[in-house]
Design an enzyme around this catalytic site. Structure first.
Site, PDB file in Angstrom:
ATOM      1  N   TYR A 148      15.913 147.077  87.748  1.00 56.94           N
ATOM      2  CA  TYR A 148      15.650 145.957  88.661  1.00 56.94           C
ATOM      3  C   TYR A 148      15.298 146.477  90.051  1.00 56.94           C
ATOM      4  CZ  TYR A 148      16.466 141.714  91.414  1.00 56.94           C
ATOM      5  OH  TYR A 148      16.333 140.653  92.273  1.00 56.94           O
ATOM      6  N   ALA A 150      14.052 149.324  90.782  1.00 56.47           N
ATOM      7  CA  ALA A 150      12.737 149.959  90.696  1.00 56.47           C
ATOM      8  C   ALA A 150      11.615 148.931  90.819  1.00 56.47           C
ATOM      9  CB  ALA A 150      12.614 150.726  89.377  1.00 56.47           C
TER      10      ALA A 150
END
Length: 264
Positions: A148, A150
């Protein structure tokens, strides 16, 4: 004297949470609305709550068919595109399934890039603005929110690159980075709120601050809270955040809470 045209805002993921709050705030400020989402009933409920005749487009923004339907509904002009739709899966990276990671990448990052690309002609025609709903986790990468985080880092990078690419075109870009928010998605990480020392805002507060930034033409919007300081420390002294957040990740209370999350 000719009346000025009513501005139109398109909001993805408008059926609940921050998306619904953004729609209600936009209606209060006088925008015509195009609302998109994957579920008919919540989307219709949001439209009814706005009381301004919002148009609803049922479809998945992560699919080519969904994006095509949205572009058809928009037509030749669009004042504000709000890429809000997102999904979240929490847990040890080693325990994350392919489908969950792919869904986050496709919905949180790939879909906003592709939809923005497709709607650039309409945004150029109106001298409009792209608004990307990121997260403080797009600056401070959190354990157990690995994929998430990233996607939100990627969305922030996309926003910066696009802003520079569109410089001088009349199209602006605003990146909005709320902290954790009280929505239905909170159920995915609720037990981690206390051990990770998270502070949550209401969706309504996030929406007000986002629209303030949009209408002021700001490049970005961060919470008016301690998280703003943490973002600055992250950028200047990331090793300090490594130590602090790393210690939280190893704490027994955090690991116990993570077991509760993983069991859901």
């Amino acid at each position: 004297m000719t009346e000025p045209l009513q501005k139109t805002a398109l909001i993805t993921g408008a059926g609940s949470g921050i998306g619904r709050a953004l729609a209600l705030e936009a209606a209060r400020r006088g925008y015509a609305l195009i609302l998109t989402g994957r579920r008919r009933a919540p989307l219709a409920e949001t439209a009814e709550l706005t009381s301004n005749g919002a148009r609803c487009i049922l479809g998945d923004v992560a699919t080519a068919e969904g994006r095509a339907a949205i572009c058809t509904a928009v037509g030749g002009r669009l004042d504000v595109l709000i890429n809000n739709a997102g999904t979240l899966s929490v847990g040890h990276l080693g325990a994350q399934e392919d489908a969950a990671i792919s869904a986050m990448l496709e919905t949180n990052l790939l879909a906003p890039i592709l939809l923005t690309r497709d709607l650039l002609p309409a945004l150029r025609a109106a001298g409009g603005r792209v608004v990307n709903l990121g997260s403080v986790f797009g600056d401070i990468a959190y354990p157990f929110f690995t994929a998430y985080s990233a996607t939100k880092f990627g969305l922030r990078g996309f926003s910066d690159a696009l802003r520079r690419e569109l410089s001088g075109s009349g199209v602006g870009v605003t990146y909005v980075a709320p902290r954790a928010t009280r929505t239905a998605a909170e159920s995915a990480f609720g037990p981690l709120v206390e051990p990770l020392d998270m502070h949550l805002d209401s969706a309504e507060k996030v929406a007000r601050q986002a629209w303030d930034a949009i209408e002021a033409g700001k490049r970005d919007s961060y919470p008016r809270s301690r998280e703003r300081l943490f973002v600055l420390i992250q950028r200047l002294f990331p090793s300090l955040i490594d130590k602090s957040v790393g210690a939280q990740a190893r704490d027994a209370k955090t690991l116990e809470a993570l077991e509760t999350v993983s069991a859901r």
